[in-house]
Design a protein around this motif. Structure first.
Motif, PDB file in Angstrom:
ATOM      1  N   GLY A  92      -1.581  16.938   6.559  1.00 31.49           N
ATOM      2  CA  GLY A  92      -1.437  15.831   5.618  1.00 31.49           C
ATOM      3  C   GLY A  92      -2.763  15.314   5.099  1.00 31.49           C
ATOM      4  O   GLY A  92      -2.931  15.076   3.899  1.00 31.49           O
ATOM      5  N   GLU A  93      -3.728  15.160   6.002  1.00 29.78           N
ATOM      6  CA  GLU A  93      -5.014  14.579   5.613  1.00 29.78           C
ATOM      7  C   GLU A  93      -5.897  15.570   4.846  1.00 29.78           C
ATOM      8  O   GLU A  93      -6.646  15.173   3.952  1.00 29.78           O
ATOM      9  N   THR A  94      -5.844  16.835   5.215  1.00 34.71           N
ATOM     10  CA  THR A  94      -6.731  17.814   4.564  1.00 34.71           C
ATOM     11  C   THR A  94      -6.068  18.532   3.389  1.00 34.71           C
ATOM     12  O   THR A  94      -6.759  19.133   2.576  1.00 34.71           O
ATOM     13  N   GLY A  95      -4.746  18.473   3.326  1.00 33.03           N
ATOM     14  CA  GLY A  95      -4.040  19.199   2.273  1.00 33.03           C
ATOM     15  C   GLY A  95      -4.463  18.791   0.884  1.00 33.03           C
ATOM     16  O   GLY A  95      -4.691  19.636   0.009  1.00 33.03           O
ATOM     17  N   ALA A  96      -4.581  17.468   0.662  1.00 36.13           N
ATOM     18  CA  ALA A  96      -4.917  16.985  -0.683  1.00 36.13           C
ATOM     19  C   ALA A  96      -6.318  17.415  -1.094  1.00 36.13           C
ATOM     20  O   ALA A  96      -6.527  17.909  -2.204  1.00 36.13           O
ATOM     21  N   VAL A  97      -7.282  17.251  -0.196  1.00 39.32           N
ATOM     22  CA  VAL A  97      -8.659  17.576  -0.562  1.00 39.32           C
ATOM     23  C   VAL A  97      -8.840  19.085  -0.694  1.00 39.32           C
ATOM     24  O   VAL A  97      -9.547  19.566  -1.593  1.00 39.32           O
ATOM     25  N   ILE A  98      -8.179  19.872   0.186  1.00 37.77           N
ATOM     26  CA  ILE A  98      -8.312  21.320   0.092  1.00 37.77           C
ATOM     27  C   ILE A  98      -7.650  21.840  -1.169  1.00 37.77           C
ATOM     28  O   ILE A  98      -8.177  22.731  -1.847  1.00 37.77           O
ATOM     29  N   ALA A 103       0.835  -1.208   0.000  1.00 37.01           N
ATOM     30  CA  ALA A 103       0.000   0.000   0.000  1.00 37.01           C
ATOM     31  C   ALA A 103       0.863   1.249   0.000  1.00 37.01           C
ATOM     32  O   ALA A 103       1.864   1.329   0.712  1.00 37.01           O
ATOM     33  N   LYS A 104       0.482   2.191  -0.858  1.00 34.53           N
ATOM     34  CA  LYS A 104       1.200   3.461  -0.903  1.00 34.53           C
ATOM     35  C   LYS A 104       0.812   4.310   0.301  1.00 34.53           C
ATOM     36  O   LYS A 104      -0.334   4.290   0.753  1.00 34.53           O
ATOM     37  N   GLU A 105       1.795   5.018   0.818  1.00 30.57           N
ATOM     38  CA  GLU A 105       1.513   5.886   1.945  1.00 30.57           C
ATOM     39  C   GLU A 105       0.562   7.003   1.508  1.00 30.57           C
ATOM     40  O   GLU A 105       0.807   7.684   0.516  1.00 30.57           O
ATOM     41  N   ALA A 106      -0.539   7.138   2.226  1.00 30.67           N
ATOM     42  CA  ALA A 106      -1.543   8.139   1.872  1.00 30.67           C
ATOM     43  C   ALA A 106      -1.045   9.547   2.212  1.00 30.67           C
ATOM     44  O   ALA A 106      -0.406   9.760   3.248  1.00 30.67           O
ATOM     45  N   HIS A 107      -1.335  10.489   1.322  1.00 33.70           N
ATOM     46  CA  HIS A 107      -1.050  11.910   1.553  1.00 33.70           C
ATOM     47  C   HIS A 107       0.425  12.160   1.883  1.00 33.70           C
ATOM     48  O   HIS A 107       0.758  12.984   2.743  1.00 33.70           O
ATOM     49  N   ARG A 108       1.321  11.449   1.205  1.00 35.02           N
ATOM     50  CA  ARG A 108       2.740  11.521   1.543  1.00 35.02           C
ATOM     51  C   ARG A 108       3.293  12.943   1.386  1.00 35.02           C
ATOM     52  O   ARG A 108       3.978  13.458   2.272  1.00 35.02           O
ATOM     53  N   THR A 109       2.994  13.586   0.262  1.00 35.60           N
ATOM     54  CA  THR A 109       3.526  14.929   0.013  1.00 35.60           C
ATOM     55  C   THR A 109       3.041  15.931   1.050  1.00 35.60           C
ATOM     56  O   THR A 109       3.823  16.737   1.585  1.00 35.60           O
ATOM     57  N   TRP A 110       1.752  15.865   1.352  1.00 37.61           N
ATOM     58  CA  TRP A 110       1.204  16.829   2.293  1.00 37.61           C
ATOM     59  C   TRP A 110       1.657  16.561   3.718  1.00 37.61           C
ATOM     60  O   TRP A 110       1.764  17.486   4.535  1.00 37.61           O
ATOM     61  N   GLY A 170       3.395  19.160   6.173  1.00 34.12           N
ATOM     62  CA  GLY A 170       3.005  19.310   7.569  1.00 34.12           C
ATOM     63  C   GLY A 170       4.191  19.191   8.513  1.00 34.12           C
ATOM     64  O   GLY A 170       4.306  19.946   9.486  1.00 34.12           O
ATOM     65  N   LYS A 171       5.091  18.283   8.200  1.00 35.87           N
ATOM     66  CA  LYS A 171       6.296  18.106   9.025  1.00 35.87           C
ATOM     67  C   LYS A 171       7.184  19.344   8.947  1.00 35.87           C
ATOM     68  O   LYS A 171       7.690  19.828   9.969  1.00 35.87           O
ATOM     69  N   PHE A 172       7.362  19.862   7.740  1.00 35.16           N
ATOM     70  CA  PHE A 172       8.190  21.063   7.560  1.00 35.16           C
ATOM     71  C   PHE A 172       7.606  22.248   8.326  1.00 35.16           C
ATOM     72  O   PHE A 172       8.331  23.009   8.978  1.00 35.16           O
ATOM     73  N   VAL A 173       6.293  22.405   8.262  1.00 34.02           N
ATOM     74  CA  VAL A 173       5.630  23.523   8.939  1.00 34.02           C
ATOM     75  C   VAL A 173       5.819  23.427  10.450  1.00 34.02           C
ATOM     76  O   VAL A 173       6.082  24.436  11.126  1.00 34.02           O
TER      77      VAL A 173
END
Length: 727
Positions: free
Chosen positions: A650-656, A382-389, A393-396
């Motif tokens: 991470g979770e909301t970044g993709a949908v937003i 399984a690919k890690e969900a929302h990896r980029t976001w 989030g970690k950087f922020v």
């Protein structure tokens, strides 16, 4: 409670009943009530009856009935000079219009009664152009005016023997209709031609973006179904309200409403669909997944929609008609779309189940293993969900001050350009240069003083007009003043026209109205004079716009502050959420001005745009704030704050980001409209949505939350829970 609501709309029988209820509602309303497009009125008065220019117009109708009404300026031109035959054709026309008046016609200059020497004096200095005003009753339906202009064109063309209204300017004898009536008719035609194109372009854009985001044909269609049902319900309700005389609707508001429905409506659907997809990877039962998705997203969707509805309703406080007319269509459409997102969309998703996402169907880990075993193939990792976001989030969370300083620097630099923005109230320049009324204005400007297009009318009572006229004539902006007319109704009233040497729709002409008021206050005395005409109307519009901005904008901010306080129970979070959205709005004005002025060559933007953009961007910006912050707030109850922020982003970044792209795209679709004000509104609002989506929401707001720490929740009870997590 949320689970009970979700259970009602997603049960084996109730989901079909929900779908059937929406179908019945849409069909019944469509068949029994008129659509909103049937009740569109593009010539509704924008200024209130108490406006000085409207009062003056009413006095003109009362005391100078022969000069009252709205003019259609028939402009006829021949390079090298009009011939006697050309003049004779116009005399035939005015004689026919005098003997056989058109519907709602109040008067026409009687060329047949004017002696030849006097007739020559009304031509331009080079003898190439003549203006024949045809007056129509105020508030005449646009369709009637359009039919009247077509009749005049047919009559004059029959005398001439060719179509001089479609002939190229400078090519022999040419004619164009301009003035208030010509502009009104052209504006209506522009919207009629553009609305269908706008609808098709918006649907295609949303469909393509949804296909790119989800790569599922069904999932791309489901939000469009929701928007379609919302429109089918909204349109007849608005049509009925307009038919009852409760509201007025125009083409501009319906065009923007359509875009808003597709943009915001798709966003609400995405919030639920994304959560549903995540839950399907955890739950084998599709219904359990829907219940969990509804519980996790419905509160934010409802609060987001309610915020937008309340903010848009604040436009009811606007006195300028165009702004006031936006309130009900926009707020009602979002309210109904919100209901569809929380009832119809869950029902459709429940009916289709996992097949909604075909061919990329989300499954639990166990289901993937079972499927792989049946096919004798290894389980794909399984690919890690929302990896980029999650990385964002970690950087922020690790470098919050870097993010805050960088983001604020960018926004503040863009905001500086907002102070350089120039505004205008010139309706005519909003139209394409090839439009008939604009070409007619060009003909007048080249042959006469531009002020001939819309003279300023001064009405006096019991006043020495000779002194007034002498003073006014000394102004360098004035070309000439007409001979005073004495009212046949009451001889104490006199009127005369001021023809300017400049464009009567320009800011300079509007400034002259303010100067004229000061002059007349000293000469005639307050209450013994009135100023009518298009320029005076635009001056009143300017004053109303300033008034509406100072009233509506603070009210919108206040309402959103109250709603955020109720929802978040945090004073600190409410303050920085509102401040960041305000800075984002000013930055969008600045970047919009850079693009419109330096990129597209506009010398000014329509003055109504800041208020329109403000209401939309503040309301829709808080939409995304609420959705993201609600996720962080929930996670902060059972994990350290930094971890909650990282996962929340991470979770909301993709949908937003997906929702923001679609919403911005729908506003950018307005750029293909032939009306400048909609192009400018589309650019500024679309840019504002992108700034919110990719700077404020994923970077600035989370970074401020990190810096505030547990104080971000003050004084809510959640602050104590966060403190416990820190220990």
């Amino acid at each position: 409670m949320l689970q009970n609501i979700a259970a009602f709309f997603t049960g084996k029988v109730s989901r079909w009943m929900t779908l059937l209820a929406w179908i019945i509602l849409a069909v019944v309303l469509t068949l029994t009530l008129p659509g909103v497009n049937d009740k569109v009125q593009n010539n509704v008065q924008n200024l209130p009856d108490s406006s000085p220019s409207i009062v003056a117009d009413q006095l003109l109708q009362q005391y100078f009935p022969n000069t009252s009404g709205v003019p259609a300026l028939l402009t006829v031109q021949r390079n090298g000079g009009l011939t006697e035959e050309d003049i004779q054709h116009l005399i035939q026309l005015t004689e026919q219009l005098t003997n056989e008046p058109l519907p709602a016609q109040e008067g026409v200059i009687p060329l047949q009664l004017i002696p030849p020497p006097a007739l020559q004096s009304i031509l331009s200095d080079d003898g190439s152009t003549i203006i024949v005003p045809i007056m129509f009753t105020a508030e005449t339906a646009t369709e009637t005016l359009k039919d009247n202009l077509l009749t005049v064109k047919e009559q004059l063309n029959s005398y001439v023997g060719s179509d001089i209204f479609t002939a190229e300017l400078g090519d022999g004898l040419t004619a164009r209709f301009t003035g208030p009536v010509g502009i009104s008719v052209d504006a209506t035609d522009l919207f009629l031609d553009a609305d269908i194109v706008l609808l098709i372009a918006t649907v295609l854009l949303v469909l393509i973006l949804l296909l790119l985001i989800y790569r599922s044909p069904l999932l791309a269609i489901i939000p469009l179904i929701g928007v379609g049902f919302a429109y089918l319900v909204t349109s007849p309700i608005l049509g009925w309200m307009a038919g009852q005389g409760w509201i007025d609707v125009d083409s501009q508001s319906i065009s923007i409403m359509t875009v808003l429905l597709f943009g915001a409506g798709t966003d609400y659907c995405l919030f639920l669909i994304t959560r549903y997809r995540d839950e399907l990877q955890l739950e084998r039962s599709t219904r359990s997944a829907m219940l969990a998705a509804f519980k996790g997203s419905s509160g934010a969707i409802a609060m987001s929609g309610f915020t937008v509805v309340i903010a848009l309703l604040a436009l009811l406080l606007a006195q300028y008609g165009s702004s006031h007319r936006f309130a009900i269509p926009f707020s009602l459409s979002i309210f109904i779309m919100g209901l569809a997102s929380l009832t119809l969309i869950p029902a459709i998703l429940s009916i289709l189940g996992r097949s909604s996402f075909y061919p990329f169907i989300p499954r639990t880990k166990e289901m993937e293993e079972e499927r792989a075993a049946k096919r004798n193939k290894p389980v794909k990792p399984a690919k890690e969900a929302h990896r980029t976001w999650k990385r964002i989030g970690k950087f922020v969370t690790e470098k919050p001050w870097t993010v805050i300083v960088t983001s604020m620097s960018v926004l503040l630099i863009l905001s500086i350009f907002a102070t350089q923005t120039h505004y205008k109230y010139d309706l005519l320049s909003s139209f394409p240069e090839s439009m008939e009324s604009r070409e007619g204005f060009k003909m007048i400007g080249e042959a006469f003083s531009p002020g001939e297009l819309a003279p300023i009318t001064v009405i006096t009572k019991d006043t020495d007009t000779a002194v007034i006229r002498e003073t006014i004539e000394n102004n360098q902006l004035v070309n000439h003043i007409t001979t005073p007319s004495v009212s046949e109704v009451d001889a104490s009233y006199e009127s005369f026209d001021i023809v300017l040497d400049i464009d009567p729709y320009s800011l300079e002409a509007m400034d002259y109205i303010a100067d004229l008021h000061q002059e007349l206050d000293g000469l005639a005395g307050d209450g013994s004079y009135w100023i009518a005409g298009q320029t005076a109307g635009q001056y009143d519009t300017q004053q109303l716009t300033i008034r509406d901005n100072t009233v509506v904008m603070p009210v919108v901010i206040g309402l959103i502050i109250v709603l955020l306080l109720v929802y978040l129970r945090s004073i600190i979070a409410t303050l920085y959420l509102v401040v960041t959205v305000l800075i984002s709005f000013v930055a969008s004005l600045g970047l919009g001005w850079i693009i419109l002025h330096y990129g597209l060559g506009y010398d000014a933007i329509q003055a109504a745009i800041p208020l329109y953009a403000f209401v939309f961007l503040i309301a829709l910006g808080e939409d995304y704030n609420i959705f993201m912050i609600s996720g962080i707030w929930k996670k902060a109850k059972h994990m350290p704050l930094k971890q909650a922020i990282k996962e929340g982003v991470g979770e909301t970044g993709a949908v937003i980001s997906s929702a923001g792209l679609i919403l911005a795209g729908t506003f950018f679709v307005l750029c293909q409209m032939p009306i400048t004000i909609l192009v400018q509104f589309g650019v500024i609002t679309g840019i504002g949505v992108l700034i919110d989506t990719f700077i404020v929401r994923p970077f600035l707001v989370p970074a401020i939350t990190v810096v505030c720490g547990r104080w971000a929740f003050w004084p809510s009870k959640l602050q104590k829970q966060v403190m416990k997590q820190e220990k």
